[in-house]
Scaffold this motif. Structure first.
Motif, PDB file in Angstrom:
ATOM      1  N   ALA A 501      34.934  31.471  34.839  1.00  0.00           N
ATOM      2  CA  ALA A 501      35.506  32.495  33.956  1.00  0.00           C
ATOM      3  C   ALA A 501      36.335  33.518  34.711  1.00  0.00           C
ATOM      4  CB  ALA A 501      34.395  33.201  33.183  1.00  0.00           C
ATOM      5  N   CYS A 502      35.998  33.780  35.976  1.00  0.00           N
ATOM      6  CA  CYS A 502      36.679  34.820  36.749  1.00  0.00           C
ATOM      7  C   CYS A 502      38.121  34.416  37.046  1.00  0.00           C
ATOM      8  CB  CYS A 502      35.926  35.062  38.052  1.00  0.00           C
ATOM      9  SG  CYS A 502      36.713  36.276  39.139  1.00  0.00           S
ATOM     10  N   THR A 503      39.057  35.308  36.763  1.00  0.00           N
ATOM     11  CA  THR A 503      40.478  35.061  37.035  1.00  0.00           C
ATOM     12  C   THR A 503      40.971  35.838  38.248  1.00  0.00           C
ATOM     13  OG1 THR A 503      41.130  36.858  35.545  1.00  0.00           O
ATOM     14  CG2 THR A 503      40.925  34.643  34.589  1.00  0.00           C
ATOM     15  N   LEU A 504      40.048  36.487  38.962  1.00  0.00           N
ATOM     16  CA  LEU A 504      40.397  37.295  40.134  1.00  0.00           C
ATOM     17  C   LEU A 504      41.408  38.392  39.789  1.00  0.00           C
ATOM     18  CD1 LEU A 504      40.587  34.639  42.994  1.00  0.00           C
ATOM     19  CD2 LEU A 504      38.889  36.419  42.686  1.00  0.00           C
ATOM     20  N   CYS A 505      41.189  39.014  38.626  1.00  0.00           N
ATOM     21  CA  CYS A 505      42.054  40.139  38.257  1.00  0.00           C
ATOM     22  C   CYS A 505      41.744  41.372  39.088  1.00  0.00           C
ATOM     23  CB  CYS A 505      41.894  40.459  36.775  1.00  0.00           C
ATOM     24  SG  CYS A 505      40.264  41.137  36.331  1.00  0.00           S
ATOM     25  N   ASP A 546      33.971  38.890  31.138  1.00  0.00           N
ATOM     26  CA  ASP A 546      32.496  38.839  31.107  1.00  0.00           C
ATOM     27  C   ASP A 546      31.965  37.840  32.126  1.00  0.00           C
ATOM     28  OD1 ASP A 546      32.314  40.739  29.093  1.00  0.00           O
ATOM     29  OD2 ASP A 546      32.496  39.241  27.509  1.00  0.00           O
ATOM     30  N   ALA A 547      32.545  37.885  33.318  1.00  0.00           N
ATOM     31  CA  ALA A 547      32.202  36.892  34.340  1.00  0.00           C
ATOM     32  C   ALA A 547      31.181  37.406  35.346  1.00  0.00           C
ATOM     33  CB  ALA A 547      33.471  36.468  35.085  1.00  0.00           C
ATOM     34  N   LEU A 548      30.734  38.661  35.212  1.00  0.00           N
ATOM     35  CA  LEU A 548      29.843  39.247  36.206  1.00  0.00           C
ATOM     36  C   LEU A 548      28.458  39.498  35.614  1.00  0.00           C
ATOM     37  CD1 LEU A 548      32.237  41.853  37.867  1.00  0.00           C
ATOM     38  CD2 LEU A 548      31.827  39.479  38.515  1.00  0.00           C
TER      39      LEU A 548
END
Length: 649
Positions: A501-505, A546-548
Motif C-alpha cells: 500500500a505504501c507509495t513512499l510519499c 493507511d499503510a502504517l
C-alpha cells in the motif's frame, strides 16, 4: 567534609551500632543518647554549636529548632532513622537500611522554584441565601466579600458586604486570578428610601476575584476541585464543613509562594504537526485541566497545576518533566539508596515509594505495630505520581528486588496503575506493585508476607533521559532477551509498513516529531529508528494510504539504535538526462492513468511526466504552447525617440 550525626536510642527502644554506621557511611556517627530531647538536652545544645550536624530524630524537631533559636544558631538538619528503620519487629540487621537512609540524606537537594501569587482577599460566595449570607457576615471583616444569589428578592438590607443576583455561567483560574462570567446580573443601586433598587439584568458580565467559596452543594466548578487552590467547597447542610471552609477562606489573603512543579521543552513535544493530532497522553491524564493544546505543542498553566506529576511520568519525549524535585534527582536518590544498602552488606533490598500520607502510616506502624521489615527501604516523594515506569525499572536495575508504591488519598490511581502495568511488562511479574492500603497494620502485614524475587546480581546505574535509562535498565534485567511486548499505549515500539500500500510519499517523514522516520536523499527509501519512536501516532494519522501500523514493544537489540529500511523501491531515471528522481512504480502508475486524458494527448506532454524537474521546465519552455511565453515585449524607447518628436530639433 564528614557530617556529625547525633543519634538517640529513644529510651532504649531501638539499637544503633554507631561504630558500624561510621564505618559504612564514612560519617562521624556519635554514640547514641537515650533521652536527647529531655534529660540530655545539654548534648543537643553542644552539638548545635558545630556546623554540619544532623539530628537523627524528626519527632522532636520543634524542640531542637526552638533550642537553636535560643542559642542563636542555625537549626540543624534532621533525619529519621527510628520510625523508618530502628523500630521494627524484624530481627534482621538494620545497619544496611540505616546506611542507605544516611547516604540519601546527604545528597544535595535542588532548590525549589516558586512564583509569587498575590491575593487581595476578594471573595465570591455561592450558595443558598441563609448559608451564604451567614458566611459573608463572618468573612466581611477579613475579606472583600461578594455574595451571588439566585433571586433578587432575597437581597438583604445590609451594606457590610456586596450582594448581587444572577446565574454563574462559568469560572476559570485559581487563587488570586479567578475570572467568573455571570448571566442575568443585577447589582444594587444604593440610593433612595425603602428596599434597594437593582440594575437591569445583564448577560455575559465578567469579573475577577481571588477566592471562591462554593456552598451550593452541587456539581463542583472545576475538575479535581480539591486540588484547585483558592476554591473552597462545602456541603451547606454540614455546619462543621461550612465553618472549616470559612476559616480557610479567611486566611487566603496576602502573598503566597506557588511551586513550579513541572518544566516544559516545547520543541520536544509530539502533540501535533500540521494541525494533525498526535500524542495526547498528558492531556488525557491531567486531573485539573492545567494542560491545554497550544499549536504543535501543549502549554501548562502553573497556577492551575497541582503538581501530581502524572504528566511527567507519561510524557514519551521528555517535553514535560517534573521539577519539584527534578527527575534526575529522583533517579539519583533511588540509585544511592540501593548502592549504599548493598555496600553495607545488605542483600536484595525492597523499595517502598510513598508520599506524606504514607510517611504517617509508616510512623504509626513503627510506634504501634511491627514497623517496616529490615530489608524495606522507604523513599518519600512530594508527588508519588511522578514516580513512573522509568524510575521503577531503574530501581530494579540498581539492585532492588521489588518496587512497591504506597499512594495517598489524593493520588491519581489510574495514572499510577498504567505506569506500574508498563513497568511490570518491562521488568517482569512480581517486581512492581501498588499497595492500595490505608491501615498501617495492613501495610506491615503485606510487606512481611511479600516473597520478593531475587535481586539483580550485577546492578547497573544508567544515566541519561528517562527513555535511555529505561532501555539500559531493561537490558540489564533481560540480558538475553531481544524484544519485550508492551501494553497498548506504551511510549516504545515499532512502526510496521504495508509495502503493497505504501507509495513512499514520505508524508510520515515530514511530520514525525522525533525523527524516528526518515528518508534517503539519494534513493526512494523509508527508514526507521525504533529507539527514537514515541508511538505518538502522527504517522498513522497522516498516511494517505493507511499503510502504517504501531506495534508497542521494547527492542533491546542494537538494531533499535540504527536506521532500518522499512520500504524501498527502484528510482525512476529521467528519460532526457538520466537523473534519478521519484519512484518508478509511481511514475509508471501516473503515466498509465493519464495516457488517455485529453490534457495529455500527444506523446510530448505525456513524456514530461517522465522527466526530472529541470528537463520538464526546459521541455515546456521550448514547446509550441510554452506556458512561460508571453506577448512580445515593447521596444525600449531611447533618447533619440524622444528627440525626434521635438519640433525645435
Amino acid at each position: 567534609m564528614a557530617k556529625t550525626l547525633i543519634t538517640c536510642d529513644c529510651l532504649g527502644s531501638q539499637a544503633i551500632d554507631h561504630k558500624a554506621l561510621s564505618a559504612a557511611t564514612g560519617q562521624d556517627v556519635r554514640a547514641p543518647c537515650s533521652a536527647l530531647c529531655t534529660q540530655q538536652i545539654d548534648r543537643a545544645a553542644a552539638a548545635l554549636t558545630h556546623d554540619d550536624t544532623i539530628f537523627c530524630c524528626t519527632q522532636e524537631a520543634r524542640v531542637f529548632e526552638t533550642l537553636a533559636a535560643e542559642l542563636g544558631t542555625e537549626p540543624p538538619a534532621f533525619l529519621d532513622l527510628r520510625d523508618r528503620a530502628g523500630w521494627t519487629a524484624d530481627k534482621g540487621s538494620t545497619l544496611p537500611k540505616m546506611s542507605a537512609l544516611i547516604a540519601e540524606a546527604l545528597l544535595p537537594a535542588t532548590p525549589e522554584k516558586t512564583v509569587d501569587v498575590v491575593s487581595e482577599g476578594l471573595c465570591l460566595i455561592l450558595g443558598p441565601t441563609d448559608v451564604a449570607l451567614q458566611a459573608a457576615d463572618q468573612l466581611c471583616t477579613h475579606l472583600g466579600v461578594t455574595v451571588l444569589l439566585d433571586s433578587a428578592a432575597e437581597i438583604p438590607d445590609t451594606r457590610s458586604f456586596d450582594v448581587i443576583a444572577g446565574r454563574l455561567r462559568k469560572a476559570k483560574g485559581a487563587l488570586g486570578q479567578f475570572e467568573v462570567e455571570i448571566d442575568a446580573l443585577q447589582q444594587i443601586e444604593p440610593g433612595g428610601r425603602g428596599a434597594f433598587s437593582l440594575t437591569e439584568p445583564r448577560d455575559g458580565s465578567v469579573s475577577q476575584c481571588d477566592v471562591i467559596l462554593d456552598l451550593t452543594g452541587g456539581t463542583p466548578l472545576f475538575p479535581a476541585h480539591e486540588k484547585r487552590e483558592g476554591y473552597l467547597r462545602a456541603d451547606p447542610d454540614h455546619a462543621p464543613g461550612v465553618a472549616s471552609a470559612v476559616l480557610a477562606a479567611s486566611h487566603l489573603v496576602g502573598t503566597f509562594e506557588k511551586p513550579l512543579y513541572v518544566m516544559t521543552e516545547p520543541l520536544l513535544c509530539a502533540h501535533s504537526r500540521a494541525e494533525q493530532t498526535g500524542c495526547t497522553r498528558c492531556l488525557d491524564i491531567c486531573p485539573t485541566g492545567a494542560i491545554s493544546p497550544d499549536g504543535d505543542h501543549v502549554s501548562i498553566d502553573p497556577m492551575i497545576c497541582a503538581g501530581c506529576g502524572a504528566c511527567s511520568a507519561v510524557c514519551p519525549s521528555g517535553a514535560v518533566s517534573y521539577d519539584a524535585p527534578p527527575v534526575a534527582e529522583t533517579f539519583r536518590r533511588v540509585q544511592t539508596l540501593a548502592q549504599a544498602y548493598l555496600a553495607a552488606g545488605g542483600t536484595a533490598p525492597r523499595l517502598l515509594v510513598h508520599d506524606a500520607h504514607g510517611a504517617e502510616m509508616i510512623r504509626l506502624s513503627a510506634r504501634h505495630g511491627r514497623g517496616l521489615p529490615a530489608d524495606v527501604v522507604p523513599l518519600e516523594l512530594p508527588a508519588i505520581g511522578a514516580f513512573g515506569h522509568a524510575e521503577a525499572v531503574a530501581g530494579l536495575a540498581a539492585g532492588f528486588a521489588s518496587v512497591s508504591l504506597l499512594p495517598g488519598p489524593g493520588a491519581e490511581m489510574d495514572a499510577l496503575a498504567a505506569q506500574i502495568a508498563l513497568a511490570t511488562a518491562i521488568a517482569g511479574q512480581d517486581r512492581t506493585k501498588i499497595l492500595d492500603l490505608t491501615d498501617p497494620d495492613a501495610l506491615s502485614d503485606a510487606l512481611y508476607a511479600e516473597a520478593a524475587p531475587a535481586a539483580l546480581d550485577q546492578p547497573v546505574r544508567p544515566m541519561g533521559t528517562r527513555r535511555q535509562i529505561t532501555r539500559q535498565a531493561a537490558r540489564a534485567l533481560h540480558p538475553h532477551a531481544q524484544t519485550l511486548p508492551l501494553p497498548e499505549g506504551a511510549p516504545y515500539g515499532a512502526v510496521l509498513v504495508d509495502t503493497d500500500a505504501c507509495t513512499l510519499c514520505l508524508s510520515c517523514v515530514s511530520l514525525c516529531p522525533s525523527g524516528a522516520l526518515a528518508d534517503n536523499p539519494d534513493l526512494p527509501q523509508l527508514r526507521f529508528q525504533e529507539d527514537a519512536c514515541l508511538q505518538c501516532g502522527l504517522c498513522v494519522t497522516v498516511c494517505p494510504e493507511d499503510a502504517l501500523r504501531l506495534v508497542p514493544r521494547l527492542d533491546l537489540t542494537d538494531a533499535a539504535l540504527t536506521q532500518q529500511v522499512l520500504n524501498e523501491e527502484e528510482p525512476f531515471a529521467c528519460i532526457e538526462c538520466g537523473a534519478l528522481f521519484g519512484v518508478k512504480s509511481t511514475i509508471d502508475r501516473i503515466t498509465e492513468k493519464l495516457q488517455d486524458h485529453a490534457m495529455f494527448a500527444g506523446g510530448d506532454k505525456l513524456r514530461m511526466i517522465q522527466m526530472c524537474d529541470n528537463c520538464r521546465v526546459n521541455a515546456q519552455f521550448h514547446s509550441t504552447d510554452n506556458p512561460f511565453a508571453g506577448k512580445e515585449r515593447p521596444r525600449v524607447r531611447t533618447t533619440e525617440d524622444y528627440l525626434s518628436k521635438r519640433r525645435d530639433h
